[in-house]
Design a protein around this motif. Structure first.
Motif, mmCIF file in Angstrom:
data_model
loop_
_atom_site.group_PDB
_atom_site.id
_atom_site.type_symbol
_atom_site.label_atom_id
_atom_site.label_comp_id
_atom_site.label_asym_id
_atom_site.label_seq_id
_atom_site.Cartn_x
_atom_site.Cartn_y
_atom_site.Cartn_z
ATOM 1 N N UNK A 239 -1.179 -95.467 11.139
ATOM 2 C CA UNK A 239 0.186 -95.327 11.600
ATOM 3 C C UNK A 239 1.140 -95.191 10.425
ATOM 4 N N UNK A 240 0.996 -96.128 9.507
ATOM 5 C CA UNK A 240 1.899 -96.181 8.356
ATOM 6 C C UNK A 240 1.859 -94.876 7.577
ATOM 7 N N UNK A 241 0.644 -94.386 7.414
ATOM 8 C CA UNK A 241 0.472 -93.159 6.638
ATOM 9 C C UNK A 241 1.174 -91.994 7.327
ATOM 10 N N UNK A 242 1.013 -91.908 8.642
ATOM 11 C CA UNK A 242 1.628 -90.808 9.376
ATOM 12 C C UNK A 242 3.151 -90.867 9.247
ATOM 13 N N UNK A 243 3.702 -92.060 9.388
ATOM 14 C CA UNK A 243 5.159 -92.179 9.264
ATOM 15 C C UNK A 243 5.606 -91.752 7.870
ATOM 16 N N UNK A 255 0.147 -83.597 13.569
ATOM 17 C CA UNK A 255 -0.409 -84.049 14.832
ATOM 18 C C UNK A 255 -0.356 -85.574 14.811
ATOM 19 N N UNK A 256 0.462 -86.147 15.695
ATOM 20 C CA UNK A 256 0.627 -87.600 15.608
ATOM 21 C C UNK A 256 1.064 -88.189 16.941
ATOM 22 N N UNK A 257 1.431 -89.479 16.940
ATOM 23 C CA UNK A 257 1.841 -90.166 18.163
ATOM 24 C C UNK A 257 3.360 -90.270 18.191
ATOM 25 N N UNK A 258 3.916 -90.334 19.375
ATOM 26 C CA UNK A 258 5.379 -90.330 19.466
ATOM 27 C C UNK A 258 6.067 -91.508 18.785
ATOM 28 N N UNK A 259 5.503 -92.717 18.851
ATOM 29 C CA UNK A 259 6.186 -93.836 18.191
ATOM 30 C C UNK A 259 6.461 -93.567 16.718
ATOM 31 N N UNK A 260 5.637 -92.776 16.092
ATOM 32 C CA UNK A 260 5.888 -92.463 14.687
ATOM 33 C C UNK A 260 7.188 -91.690 14.541
ATOM 34 N N UNK A 261 7.428 -90.835 15.536
ATOM 35 C CA UNK A 261 8.668 -90.075 15.507
ATOM 36 C C UNK A 261 9.862 -91.020 15.665
ATOM 37 N N UNK A 262 9.712 -91.993 16.556
ATOM 38 C CA UNK A 262 10.803 -92.952 16.741
ATOM 39 C C UNK A 262 11.101 -93.694 15.453
ATOM 40 N N UNK A 263 10.027 -94.153 14.796
ATOM 41 C CA UNK A 263 10.235 -94.902 13.553
ATOM 42 C C UNK A 263 10.898 -94.007 12.510
ATOM 43 N N UNK A 269 15.466 -89.627 9.756
ATOM 44 C CA UNK A 269 14.831 -88.309 9.609
ATOM 45 C C UNK A 269 15.148 -87.409 10.791
ATOM 46 N N UNK A 270 15.268 -86.129 10.516
ATOM 47 C CA UNK A 270 15.440 -85.161 11.591
ATOM 48 C C UNK A 270 14.055 -84.644 11.951
ATOM 49 N N UNK A 271 13.449 -85.294 12.936
ATOM 50 C CA UNK A 271 12.099 -84.892 13.326
ATOM 51 C C UNK A 271 12.030 -84.840 14.842
ATOM 52 N N UNK A 272 11.245 -83.906 15.337
ATOM 53 C CA UNK A 272 11.171 -83.689 16.780
ATOM 54 C C UNK A 272 9.729 -83.786 17.246
ATOM 55 N N UNK A 320 8.165 -100.997 25.897
ATOM 56 C CA UNK A 320 8.745 -99.656 25.817
ATOM 57 C C UNK A 320 9.737 -99.585 24.686
ATOM 58 N N UNK A 321 10.546 -100.631 24.571
ATOM 59 C CA UNK A 321 11.538 -100.648 23.514
ATOM 60 C C UNK A 321 10.921 -100.714 22.129
#
Lengths: 388, 258, 291
Positions: A239-243, A255-263, A269-272, A320-321
């Motif tokens: 996880x950490x690496x992906x973020x 290619x990753x999981x959505x929570x990484x985008x949230x973090x 960061x401007x990431x979608x 969820x939060x």
């Protein structure tokens, strides 16, 4: 092991009595807890360490132990380390029923004992028997897992570098050569690639969620080809690496999981997280009840209470939060109705996330398969990919 | 120490050492910085250090790791000392050395799994004890080697002299040999402790319901990301160590001249 | 004062480490080797002798993984040994004991920080937008970020060396420091140049420490799973990772087979060492011991 509520003064005393405590085990349980439930979790199911609501309602402590999500970690925990006698519940990404049930490691869930089960409409909607989602919680027409989290995965990208992207083709687009990262997981990255290849007509794949040897070999050959062309910067597996890859702009498409985008977003960061036209990789977490013939009836009852608690509004809203996944239908309403516990922006977040994930499920895609028929072949092929 | 060449000729070496140390210390900086970062980018805060005390998981893991490190730091050098002594006394030095070095040859992953099966076979539930056993086994070859290396320079004639002077075996060992191999023993202790607090793979196979700092870090790193609280823990450890080490050195300085 | 322990009790005491290792290592490893020959059926094993695991090992990509792991481990160990030896020599011979002690301690402090956290920090520092690249670009030395700093062989070697090299300094330091000055002085008196003295006296006499250090480095690097995951590039897979991933699909016999092969290799190395070097020089004065 009992969770100890530690404040500063206690912590100091703790430090001083370290050697005295050595070998004697830890501080005895708090007087008012009737017992402890040992809960093995991959980190997703941890509501920030706050089990107070559950403890108040049931009188039981929860001891959360962090384990890895890999099948070997799970099985090692349950089999080799005597985990069956140690844990009551194990909360991991579902789809592991076959090896778990075949080896008598988990029990059927008596859904009648879970008042919140009936209220969880998602179960019938997405995970009902006969639907592909059933493989996440059921086996042989029986329910084994309690779905605590549901989600649809795709990939993330940095729009400032790539513009809008709407297809998995982006992962293999030579425009981003050397700036792409894949997850080191044949059931996610492998399956997403298969989904793409099938929809793009680049390979004949009947079911991305259960491929034959030839089909998966074709996927692997494609990936090796891409790798040799230098398409991928890194194959990540944490996880950490992906973020970090996102926040440091080391890669543009990942290619990753959505929570990484949230973090990453929370760090400015401007990431979608993309909405690919091929669809999403759908999955669910499942909390299993570990099979333990020596467990007392009270302990089992307490375990059921915890399972029910995890299907409830407070837990759902909290998870969820914290993690960014969809949990259960009561989460949204609970957050809205309890502003003292969930301030307005948190309640809004819960609603947004829930809405978003529901949309993904309705679009569809492919259900992740954690234990495909040819899983061993998948593994050795993936090894071939990594060693190439 | 050899006759000192003129001081200024030494500086290339010091430079090399400085560079090596820099490589090792530089990674500590991002961790420290991360521990002081607030939730908004660009903020500085000490709140994670406070939150640390309210995070039972991390504290529990830290406590467990500390206890285990103490136990391993005692058990491994002890067994290593006995092993070194047995190498010189039992008449089959090469065989014993081979056996003591065996744990080095087993990859962590395999050792963890194999140990887990053994415990299950014997019906031993995972506990602090199983973790200590696995880690002691891992530290044992290092402890043995270090103490052995220290012993290779110890001249048994000293002990002979002690016996001649009328001392019993234990007395001779305690008063004559021990001080001379002391550096080996303290080396073995620190080595074992450090190995223990960094040991991840073997431990995770036999940990049962216990978290240690490395296993906790490893699993959160992979599943949900490292939390600032962890960085705060690391920060505390750095500061605590530096303080301990500095005081140690200062005390040592006062104790000289020998 | 404490009287001598009974001779037989002393013998038992001295055998304790052996017994400990026998129970907690030899038996489990024996189990592992046994399992590698079994046929699998899910999580259970059939008591049937089968070479299937070894066959798939030799035929597949695993052999390549093994080869690469060995190569990387040897490279990392060799580099670490050189650096560590140089530093240890300097500390043992050219510096006051007090200063040496301080420097040694300085080398150990970073290890109180978990190595995963340290490796993660390296990724922050070496990335395309990391400190190193930014500094180099700002200084005008390079135009575009250096890709090979991270997710490459370089990064993995850096991770391995930083993990094991400092540990190697200590045994080397002990070993070199233990060489009797008189030998060196005698050599100098006989007219040997410093280089010759080093080659013929110091180096051979420090071999015990070199062995200890090299062994630790080699085996440690070979067993690593975390460094390749954190710092490795595209699918950097070493032996540790491949064993884990085969366990992931419950292929315990294959995992056991992989482990057995690695263990066998290491034992062969050790055998080679025994044959090439005379253990007596390593054990030194220990063998003059008379009970």
């Amino acid at each position: 092991m009992t969770r100890v509520n530690v404040n500063r003064r206690d912590a100091l005393r703790l430090a001083l009595s370290l050697s005295a405590a050595a070998g004697l085990g830890l501080v005895p349980p708090r007087a008012h807890a009737a017992g402890t439930i040992n809960f093995a979790d991959i980190g997703v199911g941890d509501p920030g360490g706050d089990w107070s609501k559950f403890e108040a309602a049931s009188g039981y402590d929860v001891n959360l132990v962090s384990i890895g999500n890999a099948p070997s970690a799970v099985l090692n925990v349950l089999v080799a380390s005597g985990g069956q006698g140690t844990y009551e519940i194990i909360n991991i990404v579902g789809g592991m029923q076959k090896p778990l049930v075949d080896n008598a490691l988990v029990e059927k869930i008596d859904t009648g004992r879970l008042p919140n089960w009936a209220k969880d409409t998602y179960v019938e909607e997405f995970l009902g028997n006969g639907k592909p989602g059933f493989q996440f919680i059921g086996y042989d027409n029986d329910i084994y897992g309690v779905p605590t989290v549901l989600q649809g995965d795709s990939f993330a990208y940095l729009p400032e570098k790539t513009g809008k992207l709407d297809s998995y083709a982006a992962l293999f687009d030579p425009k981003w050569k050397g700036y792409v990262a894949l997850e080191d997981n044949y059931t996610t990255a492998g399956q997403k690639t298969a989904l793409y290849l099938k929809k793009a007509g680049l390979a004949k794949i009947a079911n991305p969620d259960d491929m034959t040897k030839e089909e998966f070999k074709a996927v692997t050959d494609f990936l090796i080809d891409q790798k040799k062309k230098g398409q991928f910067r890194v194959i990540w597996n944490s996880f950490e690496q992906a973020v970090n890859l996102i926040t440091s702009k080391e890669v543009y498409v990942i290619d990753c999981w959505e929570p990484m985008v949230f973090v990453a977003k929370s760090k400015g960061m401007d990431v979608v997280y993309a909405d690919p036209k091929e669809g999403y990789l759908l999955w669910a977490m499942a909390a299993y009840l570990v099979k333990n013939p020596n467990r007392t009836a009270e302990q089992t009852e307490a375990a059921y209470k915890l399972l029910d608690f995890m299907l409830g509004g407070w837990y759902g809203a909290k998870i969820t939060n914290l993690r960014g996944y969809m949990t259960n239908p009561q989460a949204e309403t609970y957050a809205k109705d309890n502003p003292s516990e969930f301030p307005a922006e948190q309640a809004k977040r819960v609603a947004e996330i829930t809405e978003n994930v529901r949309r993904k499920f309705s679009q569809g895609g492919t259900w992740q398969n954690r234990w495909p028929t040819e899983v061993e072949f998948y593994e050795s092929e993936w090894s071939r990919f990594k060693a190439a | 120490m050899d006759e000192p060449a003129s001081r200024w000729r030494r500086w290339p070496m010091w430079l090399i050492i400085a560079v090596a140390l820099a490589f090792l210390y530089v990674p500590l900086v991002p961790s420290l910085v991360a521990s002081l970062q607030g939730v908004e980018p660009g903020q500085w805060t000490l709140r994670w250090y406070g939150e640390l005390w309210r995070t039972p998981l991390v504290l529990g893991a830290f406590r467990a790791s500390a206890m285990i490190a103490v136990l391993v730091g005692i058990l491994a050098p002890l067994l290593g000392l006995l092993a070194a002594m047995s190498i010189r006394e039992l008449g089959v030095p090469r065989f014993i050395l081979l056996v003591m070095l065996l744990p080095l040859f087993i990859p962590g992953v395999s050792m963890g799994l194999a140990s887990a099966f053994l415990f299950r076979l014997l019906g031993i539930a995972p506990s602090l004890a199983t973790i200590v056993i696995v880690q002691t086994l891992w530290a044992l070859p290092f402890a043995t080697l270090i103490i052995l290396t220290a012993m290779t320079t110890f001249d048994p004639q000293y002990l002979e002299a002690a016996y001649l002077a009328g001392a019993g075996r234990w007395r001779a060992f305690r008063d004559i040999e021990l001080p001379l191999i002391a550096s080996g023993i303290t080396g073995a202790i620190s080595f074992s402790a450090i190995l223990s607090i960094n040991e991840t793979i073997r431990t995770s196979a036999v940990q049962g319901p216990w978290n240690t700092v490395p296993t906790y870090i490893w699993s959160t790193y992979r599943q949900v990301g490292l939390s600032p609280v962890l960085y705060a823990l690391m920060g505390l450890i750095i500061i605590a160590t530096v303080v301990i080490v500095l005081s140690f050195l200062l005390l040592g300085r006062e104790a000289r001249p020998r | 004062m404490v009287t001598a322990v009974e001779p037989w009790a002393r013998r038992v005491l001295l055998c304790l480490p052996l017994i400990f290792v026998a129970i907690f290592l030899v038996v489990p490893v024996g189990l592992t080797v046994m399992i590698s020959f079994l046929q699998r059926a899910g999580l259970r094993f059939l008591p049937a002798f089968s070479l299937a695991s070894y066959a798939s090992l030799i035929g597949g990509a695993r052999l390549e993984v093994l080869r690469r792991s060995l190569l990387v481990a040897i490279e990392a160990t060799a580099l670490s040994l050189i650096i560590a030896y140089v530093i240890a020599y300097f500390l043992a011979r050219k510096v006051t004991p007090a200063a040496a002690r301080i420097v040694l301690v300085l080398f150990t402090i970073p290890f109180l920080i978990n190595y995963i956290v340290r490796d993660v920090s390296y990724t922050v520092l070496l990335g395309r937008t990391g400190v190193v690249n930014t500094a180099l670009m700002a200084a005008g030395i390079i135009d575009a970020p250096l890709d090979w700093l991270l997710y490459s062989d370089f990064a993995v070697l850096l991770g391995l060396i930083s993990a094991y090299m400092p540990f190697m300094i200590f045994p080397l330091f002990l070993s070199i420091g233990a060489i009797d000055r008189q030998y060196l002085e005698a050599s100098a008196l006989l007219g040997a140049s410093p280089l010759t003295t080093f080659r013929t006296i110091t180096l051979p006499l420090s071999l015990p420490g070199v062995f200890a250090a090299g062994l630790f480095g080699l085996v440690g690097c070979l067993g690593e799973s975390a460094v390749p995951i954190i710092l490795g590039g595209v699918g950097y897979e070493l032996i540790g990772n491949t064993i884990t991933s085969s366990m992931d699909v419950l292929n315990y016999p294959l995992a056991a087979a992989l482990s057995s092969v690695v263990i066998l290799l290491m034992l062969l190395l050790m055998l080679g060492w025994y044959l090439v070097f005379d253990m007596r020089s390593f054990l030194g004065r220990i063998l003059e011991w008379r009970a």
